[in-house]
Scaffold this motif. Structure first.
Motif, PDB file in Angstrom:
ATOM      1  N   UNK A 318       7.408 -10.228 -29.643  1.00 37.15           N
ATOM      2  CA  UNK A 318       6.109  -9.560 -29.677  1.00 37.15           C
ATOM      3  C   UNK A 318       5.825  -8.829 -28.363  1.00 37.15           C
ATOM      4  N   UNK A 319       6.198  -9.449 -27.242  1.00 36.70           N
ATOM      5  CA  UNK A 319       6.024  -8.777 -25.950  1.00 36.70           C
ATOM      6  C   UNK A 319       6.919  -7.545 -25.881  1.00 36.70           C
ATOM      7  N   UNK A 320       8.161  -7.687 -26.340  1.00 41.42           N
ATOM      8  CA  UNK A 320       9.078  -6.543 -26.335  1.00 41.42           C
ATOM      9  C   UNK A 320       8.550  -5.432 -27.247  1.00 41.42           C
ATOM     10  N   UNK A 321       7.931  -5.791 -28.346  1.00 39.65           N
ATOM     11  CA  UNK A 321       7.333  -4.789 -29.226  1.00 39.65           C
ATOM     12  C   UNK A 321       6.195  -4.052 -28.530  1.00 39.65           C
ATOM     13  N   UNK A 322       5.396  -4.775 -27.736  1.00 40.60           N
ATOM     14  CA  UNK A 322       4.345  -4.118 -26.962  1.00 40.60           C
ATOM     15  C   UNK A 322       4.957  -3.105 -26.003  1.00 40.60           C
ATOM     16  N   UNK A 323       6.057  -3.480 -25.351  1.00 37.62           N
ATOM     17  CA  UNK A 323       6.720  -2.549 -24.445  1.00 37.62           C
ATOM     18  C   UNK A 323       7.239  -1.328 -25.201  1.00 37.62           C
ATOM     19  N   UNK A 324       7.778  -1.551 -26.389  1.00 34.56           N
ATOM     20  CA  UNK A 324       8.318  -0.430 -27.176  1.00 34.56           C
ATOM     21  C   UNK A 324       7.206   0.554 -27.512  1.00 34.56           C
ATOM     22  N   UNK A 325       6.058   0.044 -27.911  1.00 31.61           N
ATOM     23  CA  UNK A 325       4.940   0.922 -28.253  1.00 31.61           C
ATOM     24  C   UNK A 325       4.458   1.698 -27.016  1.00 31.61           C
ATOM     25  N   UNK A 326       4.405   1.013 -25.889  1.00 32.76           N
ATOM     26  CA  UNK A 326       3.993   1.689 -24.664  1.00 32.76           C
ATOM     27  C   UNK A 326       4.984   2.783 -24.292  1.00 32.76           C
ATOM     28  N   UNK A 327       6.281   2.503 -24.424  1.00 29.89           N
ATOM     29  CA  UNK A 327       7.309   3.505 -24.130  1.00 29.89           C
ATOM     30  C   UNK A 327       7.184   4.717 -25.055  1.00 29.89           C
ATOM     31  N   UNK A 328       6.758   4.475 -26.294  1.00 33.40           N
ATOM     32  CA  UNK A 328       6.625   5.551 -27.269  1.00 33.40           C
ATOM     33  C   UNK A 328       5.332   6.352 -27.101  1.00 33.40           C
ATOM     34  N   UNK A 329       4.469   5.912 -26.194  1.00 36.43           N
ATOM     35  CA  UNK A 329       3.207   6.605 -25.977  1.00 36.43           C
ATOM     36  C   UNK A 329       2.091   6.146 -26.883  1.00 36.43           C
ATOM     37  N   UNK A 330       2.316   5.084 -27.660  1.00 37.52           N
ATOM     38  CA  UNK A 330       1.296   4.628 -28.598  1.00 37.52           C
ATOM     39  C   UNK A 330       0.098   3.988 -27.913  1.00 37.52           C
ATOM     40  N   UNK A 331       0.255   3.617 -26.636  1.00 40.38           N
ATOM     41  CA  UNK A 331      -0.843   2.994 -25.902  1.00 40.38           C
ATOM     42  C   UNK A 331      -1.416   3.932 -24.842  1.00 40.38           C
ATOM     43  N   UNK A 332      -1.120   5.223 -24.961  1.00 45.47           N
ATOM     44  CA  UNK A 332      -1.582   6.209 -23.983  1.00 45.47           C
ATOM     45  C   UNK A 332      -3.092   6.062 -23.755  1.00 45.47           C
ATOM     46  N   UNK A 333      -3.532   6.167 -22.500  1.00 42.55           N
ATOM     47  CA  UNK A 333      -2.778   6.643 -21.325  1.00 42.55           C
ATOM     48  C   UNK A 333      -1.926   5.599 -20.625  1.00 42.55           C
TER      49      UNK A 333
END
Length: 525
Positions: A318-333
């Motif tokens: 789940x933590x790695x999934x959070x990182x993946x979303x952040x890398x993809x820009x889904x948590x911008x900014x």
């Protein structure tokens, strides 16, 4: 004599805070960063204790103390912490020469934060604490003030000193004025124009380096370990004592070792808590750190799952999934880099001594962000930026580092580390470029001879340094003739002396006896 051009510019450009506000937010009226005619000498004259022929120097209380002012409420509230009953926090500043090797009338104004209890004897010898560049020592002092067991503080006050330009020590702005460069470098270029991540970070790093070296010249390289050790010597002189006792954590362990290398006769006790490695290249050091991050995440995930936390049966994924979303820009900014920094911050610097509560809080922060509520994560990002992403941190980290890699080497590391260290590896490799344009400096010094035993603390789940630097550190101490004992903590966090009551008890015993226990020792989580 005129102060240096650097001192003049800082005096003109930087507003600082009064001693009474040194530990908290508020209006800034402290004396200027550089003061003409300043002196690092003691007002009380030379130390009166005579040298001893056997063993390290004795512990001493200050002959002439600093002008302490109570700042308990401000210091702890700034970190969202409440001091334990009976614990007192005091703040002060003291001047240190800009460069002890060059004639100069300029000084830096450095921040000191003292933690003690109402029971601490007035004549108790202080323990000097430095966390180096990892985060301000003043922040760790606030966390220490919140710990429920106070046996160490009852016996000795602990005085944290912030490095130059870090924490409550007089700040400077050399590239943060260019907000776009500052934010883009912190984000490792994720939202900057261009397609090649390594090229983007290298360009941003070059811009920041040019801005800071132009601003700081001719003193651009006076922010390293050696200068920080000299600053602690200024504190010894101000106190008028023959020797100091040190607790250096993380990067601050290098500062304590640097002091022992330059001023070995003035060291009464030496504790190294979760130390970074000695005299190693930046790539090796970064890989040791990323292994520590991965180990800390694994330990958190194991305990989180066992406790039935909000991240379910597989918290690590789940933590790695959070990182993946952040890398993809889904948590911008928010960027992938800043989200990882926030998670490391939550794993390394818990705000509560309750281990179960720390796991629950971190789990809920990640789970909330995955569900679309990033409020707690935003707060963690803001805190980590305030504590670790100032211009002082940038300059000091780059000055301390050795053999920063070029973009081609970083691209290779991104590929290999993304497989070896799936949660943190690729970003850790890219982060190496933030100092790639910084001028080369000499390695931090280590003592060639050291005539006292050294206590070493280490955490099995330390997301700041990991455990891999220990053999190099203890090896260097052994080569200098020092006996060492390592006490290992099974908890999650950094440093041991803040997170573990057992670790603090070991420090208290060492301060009292001057001896380290034989053989290894363990502290429970």
């Amino acid at each position: 004599m005129q102060m240096s051009r650097f001192g003049s510019r800082l005096a003109a450009l930087t507003a600082v805070v009064v001693v009474a506000a040194a530990c908290g937010a508020g209006p800034s009226t402290r004396p200027d960063v550089a003061i003409e005619g300043g002196s690092a000498g003691s007002d009380g004259g030379p130390a009166t204790t005579e040298p001893t022929d056997e063993g390290p120097p004795p512990l001493e209380a200050p002959v002439t103390d600093l002008n302490w002012t109570d700042c308990t409420a401000r210091a702890t509230a700034a970190r969202g912490i409440t001091a334990a009953p009976g614990v007192l926090v005091d703040c002060a500043t003291f001047p240190a020469p800009i460069d002890r090797t060059v004639a100069s009338d300029g000084t830096f104004e450095l921040s000191a934060v003292r933690v003690r209890t109402a029971a601490t004897p007035a004549d108790a010898a202080p323990l000097v604490y430095t966390s180096g560049t990892d985060r301000p020592s003043s922040a760790d002092m606030a966390a220490l003030a919140a710990q429920p067991d106070t046996a160490l503080l009852d016996a000795h006050p602990i005085v944290g000193v912030d490095r130059r330009g870090i924490g409550n020590s007089a700040p400077f702005d050399c590239y943060s004025g260019a907000t776009s460069t500052r934010d883009a470098l912190t984000d490792l270029g994720q939202y900057s124009p261009g397609t090649d991540a390594a090229d983007k970070v290298a360009t941003l790093a070059r811009e920041a380096t040019i801005a800071c070296t132009d601003f700081l010249l001719p003193e651009a390289l006076i922010f390293g370990v050696t200068n920080s050790a000299d600053d602690l010597e200024a504190l010894r002189e101000a106190w008028g004592v023959r020797a100091l006792s040190f607790l250096g954590s993380g990067n601050g362990a290098l500062v304590a070792l640097g002091y022992a290398a330059a001023y070995g006769d003035h060291v009464a006790r030496l504790v190294l808590d979760s130390p970074t490695s000695v005299i190693t290249d930046a790539v090796t050091s970064a890989e040791q750190t990323v292994r520590g991050e991965e180990a800390a995440l694994t330990a958190f995930a194991t305990r989180c799952a066992a406790a039935g936390c909000s991240l379910g049966a597989d918290p690590r994924s789940q933590v790695v999934e959070l990182f993946r979303r952040a890398d993809a820009g889904d948590l911008a900014p928010l960027s992938g880099a800043t989200v990882r920094q926030a998670v490391v911050h939550l794993l390394a610097y818990p705000s509560t001594a309750d281990g179960a509560e720390r796991v629950r809080s971190t789990s809920d922060t990640v789970a909330g962000a995955l569900a679309g509520n990033t409020t707690a994560l935003d707060d963690a990002v803001d805190e980590v930026r305030a504590l670790t992403e100032t211009d002082g941190h940038f300059v000091s980290r780059c000055t301390d580092g050795q053999q920063w890699p070029a973009p081609d080497r970083v691209r290779e590391l991104q590929t290999s580390w993304s497989g070896q260290y799936p949660a943190f590896g690729a970003t850790a490799a890219l982060n190496l470029l933030t100092c790639s344009a910084w001028p080369a400096t000499t390695p931090p010094p280590v003592p060639s001879t050291l005539g006292l035993p050294v206590l070493v603390l280490s955490g099995n789940a330390d997301a700041v340094t990991g455990t891999e630097p220990l053999p190099a550190v203890t090896g260097a101490l052994g080569a200098a003739g020092a006996a060492t004992t390592t006490i290992t903590w099974d908890g999650i966090g950094h440093p041991v002396s803040v997170g573990s009551g057992c670790g603090r008890a070991a420090v208290a015993t060492y301060l009292e006896t001057g001896d380290v226990p034989e053989g290894g020792n363990a502290c429970p989580a």
